[in-house]
Design a protein around this motif. Structure first.
Motif, mmCIF file in Angstrom:
data_model
loop_
_atom_site.group_PDB
_atom_site.id
_atom_site.type_symbol
_atom_site.label_atom_id
_atom_site.label_comp_id
_atom_site.label_asym_id
_atom_site.label_seq_id
_atom_site.Cartn_x
_atom_site.Cartn_y
_atom_site.Cartn_z
ATOM 1 N N SER A 93 0.852 -1.190 0.000
ATOM 2 C CA SER A 93 0.000 0.000 0.000
ATOM 3 C C SER A 93 0.886 1.238 0.000
ATOM 4 O O SER A 93 2.099 1.154 0.226
ATOM 5 C CB SER A 93 -0.900 0.029 1.245
ATOM 6 O OG SER A 93 -0.166 0.479 2.384
ATOM 7 N N GLY A 97 -2.285 4.615 3.767
ATOM 8 C CA GLY A 97 -3.193 4.289 2.671
ATOM 9 C C GLY A 97 -4.455 3.608 3.131
ATOM 10 O O GLY A 97 -4.693 3.381 4.328
ATOM 11 N N HIS A 401 -5.639 5.507 -2.246
ATOM 12 C CA HIS A 401 -4.403 6.085 -1.719
ATOM 13 C C HIS A 401 -4.687 7.018 -0.541
ATOM 14 O O HIS A 401 -3.992 7.998 -0.329
ATOM 15 C CB HIS A 401 -3.615 6.832 -2.814
ATOM 16 C CG HIS A 401 -3.003 5.919 -3.812
ATOM 17 N ND1 HIS A 401 -2.090 6.334 -4.761
ATOM 18 C CD2 HIS A 401 -3.166 4.590 -4.028
ATOM 19 C CE1 HIS A 401 -1.720 5.315 -5.511
ATOM 20 N NE2 HIS A 401 -2.356 4.245 -5.091
#
Length: 427
Positions: A93, A97, A401
């Motif tokens: 990630s 995130g 994100h």
């Protein structure tokens, strides 16, 4: 006498509980101050793969690791198949995130396998699920590292990129967990892509389209390519904020702002012509050891990410960037250093696979919908290596994100249904 299949509601409840447990357990393995962090080629990433391995073994699946230290899963009878359909995604990630970006695709593939195992059925073609390392660019700069390693397309210079936290190179981090760095440096593929019938990837949508259209899932037509500059530096001249008149200034921050405004105006023009483009400058900084409210900085650094579905548009934007820089350098008496350029070509999804996924949507009672992908994905790397590739998007509020990723498990299972129906009848 064969056992009667469980009622649909019971199967759905099992799938829902399993998916929720997997997502929750992995989130608990990788917490950050906010959201999750699973750094590429880290111990946390390894721990995540080990957790998925343990779950798969309990469900009676075959589990093994490839030369890139990625985990693979299959029905036991398909472990050594000569040709396979690969369902995959990544487990790393970005920092701070969300939990679903990447992981959802791996969990989707596992649930397809577990469904088939529990029901005692086979797929139309053998299926391997691939849980990859290192897709996100946030940690080292290059993107799609894991799939580039598998296809032998990771550039030598990318191995020298350094981790944003500890400053050690990508090559050093790979060596730490046992990747064959000499083979990677020689760009030797770690996977025989000729064995891959297709590559399929489920992913959360990273924009608002499915939310706006109130659609739980969709198939993907193509993936934007990108040109990226991790650290452009504009050099000017330091000075006192109150003592230097405008005519004497060589202000790199205003020069950077001028450049970004010009690119933004060109972006609007390109969109008005009907072409595809997105621009982002996600990192902007003056030197923290020197910057002050009362000081004209001597330099500023910033990132630039330009994406399009057309290679020609990317080429045009690169040329425009360099042209605008020359003009700004002359007018503002500054100097730009672009640093290293990273490029990934746009990728079209295989038309036959897209049509097959549309038909699978119909079979499971969903209205077919096809859309482009704004974000980049490992599917683009496999497509570039000659593997037919396609994707399924799942509705997800708040983008990706970030810790606010908000995929609903019911929407996720709608995407899994599409994959499962396709794999059951893949031609």
């Amino acid at each position: 006498m064969n056992a009667q299949p469980a009622p649909f509601a019971d199967v759905r409840a099992q799938d829902h509980a399993l998916a929720a447990r997997l997502f929750d357990d992995v989130a608990r393995l990788s917490p950050d101050v906010e959201g999750v962090s699973r750094p590429a080629f880290s111990a946390i990433e390894t721990q995540t793969l080990k957790y998925l391995e343990d779950v798969a073994k309990v469900e009676g699946l075959a589990v093994w690791y490839d030369a890139g230290c990625n985990a693979l899963f299959s029905l036991p009878e398909d472990r050594d198949a000569e040709r396979v359909v690969v369902v995959g995604s990544h487990v790393d990630s970005v920092p701070f995130g969300g939990n679903f970006d990447g992981l959802a695709g791996v969990v989707a593939g596992l649930i397809c396998l577990i469904r088939a195992r529990r029901e005692g059925r086979r797929f139309a073609k053998p299926v391997h699920v691939l849980a990859m390392r290192g897709e996100e660019s946030a940690w080292f700069g290059p993107c799609y590292i894991g799939s580039k390693v598998l296809t032998g397309t990771l550039a030598k210079r990318e191995l020298e990129e350094t981790h944003k936290g500890d400053g050690r190179t990508l090559e050093e981090h790979m060596a730490d967990i046992g990747l064959p760095v000499e083979d990677i440096r020689a760009q030797k593929p770690l996977m025989d892509v000729s064995r891959m019938e297709a590559y399929l990837e489920l992913h959360i949508e990273q924009g608002p389209l499915l939310i706006g259209k109130n659609i739980p899932a969709a198939t993907v037509s193509g993936i934007r390519g990108n040109i990226r500059y991790r650290a452009i530096t504009c050099h000017g001249e330091a000075g006192h904020s109150g003592a230097v008149p405008k005519a004497y200034r060589r202000d790199p921050v205003l020069a950077m702002a001028d450049l970004l405004v010009r690119l933004d105006e060109s972006w609007t023009t390109i969109l008005n012509k009907g072409d595809d483009l997105v621009l982002t400058s996600g990192i902007v900084a003056t030197d923290p050891e020197k910057h002050a409210m009362s000081r004209i900085p001597d330099r500023v650094s910033f990132s630039l990410d330009m994406r399009s579905q057309k290679p020609e548009t990317l080429d045009d934007m690169r040329a425009l960037l360099k042209s605008e820089i020359k003009e700004i350098e002359r007018d503002r008496r500054v100097r730009f250093d672009l640093g290293e350029e990273l490029r990934v070509e746009p990728a079209l999804c295989d038309k036959g696979l897209v049509a097959g996924l549309e038909e699978a949507m119909r079979k499971v009672g969903q209205e077919p919908f096809v859309m482009p992908s704004g974000g980049g994905h490992d599917a683009a790397v496999f497509a570039g290596a000659g593997v037919p590739a396609a994707m399924v998007f799942v509705r997800n509020r708040n983008g990706s994100h970030n810790p606010q990723e908000a995929m609903e498990i019911d929407d996720f299972l709608a995407g899994v249904d599409i994959l499962s129906a396709f794999l059951a009848g893949a031609e």
